[in-house]
Design an enzyme around this catalytic site. Structure first.
Site: not given
Ligand code: RFL
Ligand code: PHB
Length: 394
Positions: A72, A201, A293, A297, A385
């Protein structure tokens, strides 16, 4: 058992760190509390910055991303019922983002790890991290009713916001900065074509909305909802009806609805823990920081943290230098605070804050109008972004 680096958590940061270390000949064991299927079932991020794309290529797992991911070069901002495009590609001298789900990134990293025969212990219970203030840290865990000990040189806390690593640091040794937003995001994944070829957005008086996607046939939509709402309280019909009300006429006409494959509510939070290193324990990714989110980032920051960490560890093993380890926390935090700032600003601009009254909405609309008509302002949004370069400001 003995390894050089014990990695706690097999989310994107733990798995990517595992691959970066493997490429450098450094051995690591990953301990994950959940099963592999559970980790793959969490629907999260969707947008990858160029820096993150480059890292996945560097560790040799980028092939499917380049085949199936969607490149994109811009996104739409919708306010006062009208859409305006931010031409990221044009404003940043040719940079893009990749729309490719976190689930797929995780799957690609898991597959690569398995194919390389690298050790991951899923369903590792009661993980404890010990002696990280000495040169011989240890990790204990339970599996199938037995207790195991790992001796290692370093521990990487990649265990997310609720993990054990940050919680194991003495209280006085860590400072936290936190803001909790008074709303959440209700997300729906559906096998329906996206409303538009790029993300939309939405700032509306009814609240924020986001039209995103995973492919040409799979959509991901979000609605700002009060924190008191529950998933059970939102039928699919209610979700689609509310989304329709927040869109412009063209997007409303293009909206194809269908049954939800997944529906969840995520709270929004800004959080940073400082520092990110405690002796021989490092925090990386969501274990150290959370962004709302809106700026997409979180996953990208997790990827850059582990890039810096792998660089520091490689320097330690290959050049017998402690320098990268000593600067790890400061290097990460400089980047993290800029992403925190952008994510907080974008969240504040796009969401409805009833407590700010009608003047709050008017001020947001004035800023949005300025932003889409001022090249300087639009370029600043685009630059953030697509993601700042790894060596920004150096
Ligand atoms: P994670 O993915 O939470 O993984 C951590 C892992 O550690 C395990 N764990 C343990 N393992 C052993 N012993 C323990 N005591 C433990 N405690 C926990 C967990 O089970 C898990 O598997 O962290 P990590 O690897 O640092 O990754 C971070 C990302 O997952 C997170 O920042 C993103 O998902 C955030 N996020 C977005 N990031 C983007 O860059 N672009 C996006 O578009 C974006 N959209 C989002 C998002 C997060 C969202 N939510 C639900 C919070 C959209 C949403 C809705
Ligand atoms: C997503 O596709 O899950 C998504 C995309 C952009 C954002 C957050 C989440 O800023």
């Amino acid at each position: 058992m003995r390894t050089q680096v014990a990695i706690i958590g097999a989310g994107p940061s733990g798995l990517l760190l595992g691959q970066l270390l493997h490429k450098a000949g450094i051995d690591a064991i990953i301990l994950e509390r959940q099963s592999g299927d559970y980790v793959l079932g969490r629907i999260r991020a969707g947008v990858l910055e160029q820096v993150c794309i480059d890292l996945l290529d560097e560790v040799g797992v980028g092939q499917r991303m380049h085949q199936e991911g969607l490149v994109h070069g811009g996104f739409d901002m919708l306010f006062q019922g009208r859409r305006h495009r931010i031409d990221m590609h044009g404003l940043t001298g040719g940079k893009n983002v990749m729309v490719y789900g976190q689930t797929e990134v995780t799957r690609d990293l898991m597959d690569a790890r398995r194919e390389a025969g690298l050790p991951t212990v899923y369903e590792a219970n009661h993980v404890t991290v010990r002696d990280f203030d000495t040169t011989r840290p240890r990790v204990h865990y339970e599996k199938d009713g037995k207790t195991f000990e790992i001796e290692c040189d370093f521990i990487a806390g990649c265990d997310g916001f609720h993990g054990v690593c940050r919680a194991s640091v003495p209280e006085g040794a860590v400072a936290s900065y936190e803001k909790i937003y008074p709303f959440g995001w209700l997300g729906v994944l559906s096998d329906t074509p996206p409303v538009h070829e790029e993300l939309i957005y939405v700032n509306s008086q009814r609240g924020f909305a986001l039209c995103s996607m995973r492919s040409h046939t799979r959509s991901r939509h979000y609605l700002q909802v009060p924190l008191s709402d529950t998933v059970e309280g939102w039928s699919d019909d209610a979700f689609w009806n509310e989304l329709r009300l927040r869109l412009d006429p063209a997007a409303r006409d293009a909206l194809v609805t269908g049954p939800s494959l997944e529906k969840s509510i995520a709270p929004l939070r800004s959080f940073v823990a400082e520092p990110m290193r405690f002796g021989r324990l490092f925090l990386a990714g969501d274990a150290a920081h959370i962004v709302p989110p809106t700026g997409a980032k979180g996953l990208n920051l997790a990827a850059t943290d582990v890039k810096y960490l792998s660089r520091a560890l490689i320097e330690f093993y290959q050049e017998k230098s402690q320098a990268g380890i000593d600067t790890y926390s400061d290097t990460c935090l400089r980047r993290i605070w800029k992403a925190e700032r952008f994510s907080w600003w974008f969240t504040s601009l796009m969401h409805h804050f009833p407590e700010n009254g009608p003047i709050g909405q008017k001020l947001q609309e004035a800023e949005l109008d300025y932003l889409v008509h001022s090249e300087a302002a639009a370029r600043s949004v685009a630059e953030n972004y697509v993601g700042l370069p790894l060596d920004f400001g150096e």
